[in-house]
Design an enzyme around this catalytic site. Structure first.
Site, PDB file in Angstrom:
ATOM      1  N   CYS A   1       0.837  -1.418  -0.001  1.00 42.29           N
ATOM      2  CA  CYS A   1       0.222   0.552   0.076  1.00 42.29           C
ATOM      3  C   CYS A   1       0.906   1.475   0.403  1.00 42.29           C
ATOM      4  CB  CYS A   1      -0.395  -0.010   1.219  1.00 42.29           C
ATOM      5  SG  CYS A   1      -2.269  -1.330   1.101  1.00 42.29           S
TER       6      CYS A   1
ATOM      7  N   GLY B   1      -0.615   1.053  -4.985  1.00 44.62           N
ATOM      8  CA  GLY B   1      -2.401  -0.012  -4.798  1.00 44.62           C
ATOM      9  C   GLY B   1      -3.225   0.702  -5.825  1.00 44.62           C
TER      10      GLY B   1
ATOM     11  N   ASN C   1       0.535   0.122   5.976  1.00 42.67           N
ATOM     12  CA  ASN C   1       1.152  -0.073   4.767  1.00 42.67           C
ATOM     13  C   ASN C   1       2.066  -0.839   5.467  1.00 42.67           C
ATOM     14  OD1 ASN C   1       2.581  -1.542   2.275  1.00 42.67           O
ATOM     15  ND2 ASN C   1       4.216   0.379   2.619  1.00 42.67           N
ATOM     16  N   GLY C   2       1.996  -2.567   4.952  1.00 41.65           N
ATOM     17  CA  GLY C   2       2.459  -3.989   5.229  1.00 41.65           C
ATOM     18  C   GLY C   2       1.245  -4.728   5.777  1.00 41.65           C
TER      19      GLY C   2
ATOM     20  N   TYR D   1      10.313  -4.966  -7.595  1.00 45.22           N
ATOM     21  CA  TYR D   1       9.439  -4.214  -7.958  1.00 45.22           C
ATOM     22  C   TYR D   1       8.729  -2.650  -8.023  1.00 45.22           C
ATOM     23  CZ  TYR D   1       4.886  -5.494  -9.532  1.00 45.22           C
ATOM     24  OH  TYR D   1       3.849  -5.321 -10.276  1.00 45.22           O
TER      25      TYR D   1
END
Length: 500
Positions: free
Chosen positions: A2, A28, A101-102, A259
């Protein structure tokens, strides 16, 4: 994966948070949300969809305030219903919104504890709501009607004590300020910076510094593992180390560099662009070692994230670099699309081959990684259909053999093409004439040279070594049941029925 952002300003922040999310859209594409504060009230807009679709003029006008947080979501834990979109809100104590995020590795146990011990109900499957309630409970248990900065830092310390896994968080406490913090391993990225204005300093936090750059904020630094940054509504900045020093072990996720992150980002003082150049160089050296008399005519990237590595690989091999595929930029990333059918359908829509570059040539295709392998097989078939004589394939990352439990929705092991397969077997499955993977040590060397203070990285999807030390076979089996495509289809169907 995210993207998160937060701004404390002297002017309205709704437009700047929107702009930040558009810069972080690559992190996201499932949902987006913004929460702001003004005159004792919180304002929230969140929904499934891309940033440009979630926020129209009518919505932006209803997000006043000089302080706010924002989020773009890609589903890991939980489903892709709009109920899972962030920021999340809890009214007690004080009114707190949070974006994360995570992925927590002990979310299920925490959910039970929050209900049984803290009398807090979790209404979604999202571990972000769990973190929010852990933070809220820590603040509430202090029994105060007026908070101090130390109270906020003590609450973050409690989050570190109870939560395990990967988390980069921004949370807004109504009328008081915004706190940003990072797990003790620093697995997920988060940075902060400042900007001069006529009324004084303004502060911003975000997953990647490119969001700061776009809004003319000057990058200060990354938030350290276990550290918290708190900015009062007045604009005063405070920092504190909130994690147990014995628990701090910096191990950023190496897949950010492979990525997810934009190439123009700096993560933990490592240039993503330069790391990818070095990945290409290392991969070229491997090909030279193992295939000195290669007959490669041309090197081509699979757009877009592999382009940087492919340029350096071609240079090192002294082979022509060409763009063989043109990307439709209005199709989302196939890796993060829910459902294999949608991923397969989107490949032909997303890429189109330039036949003149393929006809009669031995082509080396370069991708950043190979996860499920189905898109790789389709791309190789497209290259042959375009007239390539031979199609070789290479990955800038090692074989992805194991799930990622820290916020990247890599599928169950049975859906990973490299799981329990040799390189030769993978080559046969995807239909390549030759297949080359980056060596694990070479990937670490390519990234790590950018910041030698980082002693190791989270490489769990390649190595099966999980840096938090709490992952066992039972956990991975339960994750498999949650993440495989059949389970996700059922989750999304069930959530749809509930919403009707």
């Amino acid at each position: 994966m995210c993207g998160i952002a937060a701004i404390v300003s002297h002017n309205n922040v709704n437009q700047e948070l929107y702009d930040a999310l558009t810069v972080l859209q690559h992190r996201g594409q499932d949902a987006a949300g913004i929460a702001t504060y003004e005159k004792g009230r919180l304002f929230l807009r969140k929904e499934n969809g891309l940033v440009r679709d979630v926020f129209k003029t009518q919505h932006m006008l209803k997000l006043p305030g000089s302080m706010g947080i924002a989020h773009v979501r890609y589903p890991t834990a939980g489903c892709s219903s709009s109920a899972e979109s962030q920021p999340f809100y809890v009214n007690s104590p004080f009114g707190i919104t949070l974006a994360h995020n995570g992925n927590l590795t002990n979310a299920r146990a925490l959910k039970k504890d929050l209900f049984a011990q803290d009398q807090r109900h979790i209404n979604t499957e999202s571990d972000s709501e769990v973190i929010l309630n852990v933070l809220a409970n820590a603040l509430q248990s202090q029994g105060k009607t007026r908070l101090t900065v130390d109270d906020v830092f003590d609450a973050v310390s409690e989050v570190h004590r109870r939560c395990r896994g990967a988390y980069a968080v921004v949370a807004m406490i109504t009328g008081f300020g915004i706190v940003g913090f990072r797990d003790p391993n620093g697995i997920r990225p988060i940075v902060f910076g400042e900007r001069e204005s006529e009324d004084g300093l303004e502060y911003m936090m975000a997953s990647e510094n490119v969001a700061l750059d776009a809004l003319d904020f000057k990058l200060t630094r990354d938030i350290k593992p276990g550290e918290a940054i708190f900015v009062e509504r007045s604009g005063e900045l405070h920092t504190a180390q909130c994690a147990d020093p014995d628990k701090i072990d910096h191990a950023p996720c190496i897949f950010e560099y492979v990525y997810f992150a934009r190439p123009d980002s700096m993560i933990d003082n490592i240039s993503v662009y330069k790391a990818r150049l070095r990945m290409g160089e290392k991969l070229a050296e491997k090909i030279q070692r193992e295939w000195a008399d290669h007959d490669i005519d041309v090197v081509m990237p699979i757009p877009d994230t592999s382009r940087t590595a492919a340029i350096m690989l071609a240079t090192k091999l002294k082979v022509k670099f060409r763009e063989g595929f043109i990307k439709n930029r209005y199709i989302g990333r196939t890796f993060i699309m829910p459902g294999q059918t949608m991923r397969e359908k989107s490949v032909r829509q997303k890429l189109n081959a330039i036949k003149l570059e393929f006809e009669g040539k031995n082509v080396l295709l370069v991708d950043d990684s190979i996860v499920r392998g189905t898109t790789s097989a389709q791309i190789i078939e497209m290259a042959r259909d375009a007239g390539a004589k031979k199609v070789y394939f290479s990955s800038a990352a090692p074989p992805v053999r194991y799930p990622n439990v820290y916020g990247i929705d890599m599928p169950s092991p049975s859906e990973l093409i490299a799981h329990e397969r040799t390189v030769a077997e993978i080559q046969a499955v995807i239909g390549a004439d030759k297949l080359f993977y980056q060596d694990h040590d070479d990937l670490i060397a390519a990234v790590g040279v950018g910041n030698k203070l980082i002693k190791h990285f989270d490489t769990s999807c390649f190595s099966n070594i999980y840096v938090t030390g709490d992952i066992d076979a039972h956990y991975l089996e339960s994750l498999d049941a949650l993440r495989n495509d059949d389970a996700q289809r059922k989750q999304n169907t069930d959530s749809f029925v509930i919403e009707i």
